[in-house]
Design a protein around this motif. Structure first.
Motif, short mmCIF file in Angstrom:
data_model
loop_
_atom_site.label_atom_id
_atom_site.label_comp_id
_atom_site.label_asym_id
_atom_site.label_seq_id
_atom_site.Cartn_x
_atom_site.Cartn_y
_atom_site.Cartn_z
N UNK A 39 0.83 -1.22 0.00
CA UNK A 39 0.00 0.00 0.00
C UNK A 39 0.86 1.26 0.00
N UNK A 40 0.96 1.91 -1.16
CA UNK A 40 1.82 3.11 -1.25
C UNK A 40 1.26 4.24 -0.39
N UNK A 41 -0.08 4.24 -0.17
CA UNK A 41 -0.65 5.34 0.61
C UNK A 41 -0.19 5.32 2.07
N UNK A 42 0.28 4.17 2.56
CA UNK A 42 0.81 4.12 3.93
C UNK A 42 2.03 5.04 4.09
N UNK A 43 2.75 5.28 2.97
CA UNK A 43 4.01 6.01 3.01
C UNK A 43 3.80 7.51 2.79
N UNK A 44 2.53 7.93 2.71
CA UNK A 44 2.20 9.32 2.41
C UNK A 44 1.76 10.09 3.64
N UNK A 45 2.06 11.37 3.58
CA UNK A 45 1.53 12.33 4.53
C UNK A 45 0.00 12.33 4.38
N UNK A 46 -0.75 12.43 5.49
CA UNK A 46 -2.21 12.31 5.39
C UNK A 46 -2.82 13.34 4.41
N UNK A 47 -2.21 14.52 4.30
CA UNK A 47 -2.76 15.56 3.42
C UNK A 47 -2.68 15.16 1.94
N UNK A 48 -1.78 14.25 1.62
CA UNK A 48 -1.55 13.91 0.20
C UNK A 48 -2.06 12.52 -0.17
N UNK A 49 -2.66 11.85 0.82
CA UNK A 49 -2.99 10.42 0.65
C UNK A 49 -3.83 10.13 -0.60
#
Ligand code: SAM
Length: 219
Positions: A39-49
């Protein structure tokens, strides 16, 4: 603390991303499978998810970026990771690329130059239960204490191929590194055929953040 959820929506977006990478020329099924599973979204800042499954690089703090998925796939495909390969990554960043290498069965050593990123990513990967060897320091000099490596991957744009990295490769080993100016770099794959013979292959242009440090760019 942000709850890590991998929903059907995320899985669907990941599938579409994998299809796009295939269309763009990525052929390695194992690389595509790793991208589909992580899951690439795990590695994102919440604002950019909501942008996590776009084929683009995004900010991760400290002026650095998580690489574009196509770039991750391209570099990983060039490395041709085999189960148990000892791999050094220069530029841990978010930990996404290192986690892809880990999923492919590599024994990963990764080094990051920005202390805040190193600390944050170490904490985060621990939370995810992904165990690898993370270091803080100047990766333009490699990581001599754990050398030699089967594969070395540089995920920042270098002005030259640092000698230390070639030295720390096993004979038969492969170094993948983008080399050029500060704006754009040619992807190189260097294969160490013997202590004296290096075979050099050149691929497309890419645009990475600069490799800093002794054999990198000065700030
Ligand atoms: N691989 C990362 C990921 O999956 O998120 C993306 C890497 S980002 C494009 C490049 C990284 O290289 C940045 O985090 C930057 O701080 C790091 N870097 C730059 N120079 C470095 C050096 N000399 N040693 C180690 N890391 C370095």
């Amino acid at each position: 603390m942000l709850k890590l959820e991998d929903t059907y929506l995320h899985k669907g977006k990941r599938k579409a991303l994998v299809a796009l990478l295939r269309e763009k020329g990525i052929k390695s099924e194992s690389v595509l499978e790793a991208i589909n599973n992580l899951p690439r979204h795990f590695f994102f800042d919440s604002a950019l998810i909501s942008h996590a499954y776009e084929d683009k690089a995004f900010p991760i703090g400290e002026g650095q970026t998580i690489s574009q998925p196509y770039t991750v796939a391209f570099q990983t495909e060039l490395l041709d990771i085999q189960q148990g390969d000892k791999v050094l990554e220069i530029g841990t960043g978010s930990g996404y690329q290192a986690s892809i290498l880990h999923l492919l069965g590599a024994e990963v050593y990764t080094i990051e130059y920005q202390k805040k990123l190193y600390e944050g990513t170490k904490r985060f990967l621990g939370r995810l239960g992904i165990h690898m060897n993370l270091f803080y320091g100047d990766g333009s000099e490699g990581l001599p204490s754990y050398a030699p490596y089967d594969k070395i991957l540089v995920t920042a744009g270098a002005p030259i191929v640092p000698n230390a990295l070639l030295k720390q490769l096993k004979v038969g080993g492969v170094l993948v590194i983008p080399v050029g100016d500060r704006r754009r770099q040619t992807m190189l794959r260097l294969t160490k055929k013997s202590e004296k013979q290096i075979v050099r292959e050149e691929f497309d242009w890419f645009a990475f953040v600069p490799l800093l440090g002794k054999d990198g760019w000065k700030r």
